[in-house]
Design a protein around this motif. Structure first.
Motif, short mmCIF file in Angstrom:
data_model
loop_
_atom_site.label_atom_id
_atom_site.label_comp_id
_atom_site.label_asym_id
_atom_site.label_seq_id
_atom_site.Cartn_x
_atom_site.Cartn_y
_atom_site.Cartn_z
N PHE A 1 41.33 46.18 49.39
CA PHE A 1 41.60 44.86 48.85
C PHE A 1 41.57 43.77 49.93
N LYS A 2 41.33 44.16 51.18
CA LYS A 2 41.15 43.17 52.25
C LYS A 2 39.73 42.62 52.28
N CYS A 3 38.80 43.28 51.59
CA CYS A 3 37.41 42.82 51.57
C CYS A 3 37.28 41.56 50.70
N SER A 4 36.18 40.83 50.91
CA SER A 4 36.00 39.56 50.20
C SER A 4 35.83 39.76 48.69
N LYS A 5 35.08 40.78 48.30
CA LYS A 5 34.92 41.17 46.90
C LYS A 5 35.12 42.68 46.83
N ILE A 6 35.64 43.15 45.68
CA ILE A 6 35.94 44.57 45.54
C ILE A 6 35.27 45.12 44.30
N ALA A 7 34.44 46.13 44.48
CA ALA A 7 33.88 46.89 43.36
C ALA A 7 34.71 48.16 43.24
N ASN B 1 30.25 39.00 33.40
CA ASN B 1 31.24 38.27 34.20
C ASN B 1 31.43 38.89 35.59
N VAL B 2 30.32 39.23 36.23
CA VAL B 2 30.37 39.77 37.59
C VAL B 2 30.42 38.61 38.57
N LYS B 3 31.45 38.60 39.43
CA LYS B 3 31.60 37.55 40.44
C LYS B 3 30.82 37.94 41.68
N THR B 4 29.88 37.10 42.10
CA THR B 4 29.02 37.42 43.24
C THR B 4 29.61 36.89 44.54
N ILE B 5 28.94 37.19 45.65
CA ILE B 5 29.45 36.75 46.96
C ILE B 5 29.38 35.24 47.13
N THR B 6 28.58 34.57 46.30
CA THR B 6 28.55 33.10 46.35
C THR B 6 29.37 32.51 45.21
N ASP B 7 30.20 33.35 44.58
CA ASP B 7 31.10 32.94 43.50
C ASP B 7 30.38 32.49 42.23
N ARG B 8 29.15 32.96 42.05
CA ARG B 8 28.49 32.80 40.77
C ARG B 8 29.04 33.84 39.80
N ILE B 9 28.96 33.55 38.50
CA ILE B 9 29.34 34.51 37.47
C ILE B 9 28.06 34.90 36.74
N ALA C 1 25.42 45.97 44.39
CA ALA C 1 24.16 45.24 44.47
C ALA C 1 24.21 43.95 43.65
N LEU C 2 24.82 44.00 42.48
CA LEU C 2 24.95 42.79 41.66
C LEU C 2 25.81 41.74 42.36
N ILE C 3 26.91 42.19 42.97
CA ILE C 3 27.78 41.26 43.70
C ILE C 3 27.01 40.60 44.85
N GLY D 1 33.70 45.52 49.25
CA GLY D 1 34.30 46.83 49.46
C GLY D 1 34.14 47.64 48.19
N LEU D 2 33.65 48.86 48.31
CA LEU D 2 33.48 49.75 47.16
C LEU D 2 34.49 50.88 47.24
N LEU D 3 35.36 50.97 46.24
CA LEU D 3 36.27 52.11 46.10
C LEU D 3 35.73 52.99 44.97
N THR D 4 35.16 54.12 45.33
CA THR D 4 34.47 54.96 44.35
C THR D 4 35.42 55.54 43.32
N ASN D 5 36.54 56.09 43.77
CA ASN D 5 37.52 56.72 42.87
C ASN D 5 38.67 57.28 43.68
#
Length: 479
Positions: free
Chosen positions: A241-247, A300-308, A335-337, A215-219
């Motif tokens: 914040f319900k999305c799996s990862k939040i940018a 320290n970007v957490k990806t969708i596969t939980d890599r850092i 994109a990084l996530i 989920g992307l929250l721009t501002n």
């Protein structure tokens, strides 16, 4: 359980029909709170045996109430007006998640990005479109439902709002549910199972469904009120914040979501153009109207596969001002996530040239014309746009637009205060919005009713143009 869907104006008809297809619900009702139902929609409801009602016209033992986040009635008010024994309340967004979870049981999992925010949503969608084009994304945006192919895009539906129900409509159109794609635009041999979507990008105005892998929250540049001042943008968009990862923009996180920043810390990834403590930052920015160059540093970007992951790379894209760079950084973070390779991110950013219908630069007779056309134009947009001019005295700055294009109207007093401090510039006001702003200025400036006449006058005076207009772009016939 019975279902009461509230608000036919913002997708309630679609949601009611979709719930009627599910086996685990009994009677489906629709409350047209704004009295906007037309004959065609009424016929659709009758076919599905969906009853229109007022709040007090029926009884139910177990009731699921489905209402939009901007409904001016709160849960306690609904309970006092609805005759039911047991209640469950969900938003239109949550309803769409129920419907999509059910639908996608039959399909292979693909990455889904949901985007919300006050500003920059549509730009972020189309920056991501360039980065993810190899994943053939299905897109819902304020510019339409778009199917991305290898070498071209198909606009499946134009002039569509970004209400939650239209997420389901986008899926239905793309996967040939109830509403086939025009045979002139698609091969007749294509079937639901071999349309090769490998991702989805979904823009939503007041929050997200939570189906997003990211989920992307721009501002939140303005925390404007909704639901007749009973709620606000911050509350609606907290659904991110319900999305799996939040940018998320770091300023927005720190200002509006301190509680969530702790509660969901493990899945939050921040970005910023000026806060070096963010996960994704930018350095050495060389702004230009043609091509802005910059360096991206991520840590320290957490990806969708939980890599850092951490690293850096240089890139270039269309980003003539800091607020455009924020959109770029948000898309890069997503994109990084998603673990998109750096070379694909770099190539996608280089391919992005702005959007005709949002921020776009062109030339007319050797003069530069910068268009900022957006249904959500507000004071901050105007301020940012003027500030991106290096030599503003060489520009005619045309400001105006229409009312009623979004739920959030423009604050004329704030704009007037901003413009009263810019008397050294070549300002022209236009349209209904410009006319009202002019009435609130201490020192009224030039007003030209028709924006095309304002453009002509500026060109005759041999001035570059910054055209800031609050409207749906398809209503304008800019040359």
């Amino acid at each position: 359980m019975d279902v009461l869907v509230i608000d036919a104006t913002h997708g309630g008809v679609k949601l009611a029909i979709e719930f009627s297809k599910l086996e685990n619900y009994n009677n489906i009702y629709l409350y047209d709170i704004y009295n906007t139902l037309n004959t065609e929609d009424n016929e659709k409801l009758k076919i599905k045996n969906i009853k229109t009602t007022t709040l007090k016209d029926f009884k139910s033992k177990d009731l699921l109430v489905v209402s939009p986040v901007h409904l001016p009635l709160r849960e306690d008010e609904l309970k006092s007006n609805i005759n039911a024994e047991n209640y469950r309340f969900i938003t239109h967004h949550e309803a769409v998640k129920i419907l999509l979870d059910e639908f996608f049981k039959n399909f292979e999992k693909i990455p889904i990005v949901e985007i919300t925010g006050v500003k920059g949503k549509t730009s972020s969608v189309f920056i991501l479109k360039e980065i993810l084009k190899d994943l053939h994304p299905l897109i819902l945006s304020s510019l339409g439902i778009i199917q991305v192919r290898d070498s071209y895009d198909i606009n499946l539906k134009k002039d569509i709002s970004i209400t939650p129900a239209n997420i389901k409509q986008a899926v239905d159109l793309a996967f040939r549910i109830d509403n086939p794609i025009c045979d002139m635009e698609c091969n007749k041999s294509e079937t639901t199972n071999n349309i090769n979507y490998k991702s989805m990008i979904l823009e939503s105005s007041l929050g997200v469904t939570g189906i997003g892998d990211v989920g992307l929250l721009t501002n939140i540049v303005e925390n404007y009120p909704i639901a007749k001042n009973k709620s606000n943008a911050k509350t609606a968009k907290s659904q991110i914040f319900k999305c799996s990862k939040i940018a998320i923009d770091k300023k927005t996180l720190e200002k509006y979501y301190k509680k969530e920043s702790n509660e969901f810390k493990s899945k939050i990834i921040t970005f910023s153009i000026d806060d070096k403590e963010s996960n994704v930052i930018v350095e050495n920015v060389e702004y230009s109207f043609d091509c802005t160059k910059f360096k991206v540093i991520f840590k320290n970007v957490k990806t969708i596969t939980d890599r850092i992951i951490s690293g850096e790379f240089k890139a270039k894209s269309f980003a003539p001002a800091p607020h455009h760079m924020e959109n770029i950084l948000g898309a890069i973070t997503v994109a990084l996530i998603l673990e998109i390779p750096e070379n694909k991110i770099i190539n996608g950013l280089a391919s992005y040239k702005g959007i005709v219908g949002r921020t776009h630069v062109k030339n007319i007779d050797g003069l530069k014309v910068i268009e900022e056309v957006n249904p959500g134009i507000n004071t901050k947009t105007i301020e940012y746009s003027i500030n991106m001019l290096k030599n503003p005295e060489k520009y005619s700055i045309i400001i105006g637009g229409d009312y009623g294009v979004t739920c959030e109207e423009i604050n004329e007093e704030k704009v007037a205060k901003l413009l009263d401090g810019k008397t050294n510039l070549n300002l022209i006001l236009t349209g209904a919005v410009g006319e009202n702003i002019n009435k609130k200025l201490n020192n009224p400036i030039i007003f030209i009713k028709d924006y095309e006449d304002a453009i002509d006058k500026s060109l005759e005076n041999n001035l570059n143009i910054l055209f800031i207009y609050r409207s749906d772009y398809h209503k304008l016939s800019l040359r």
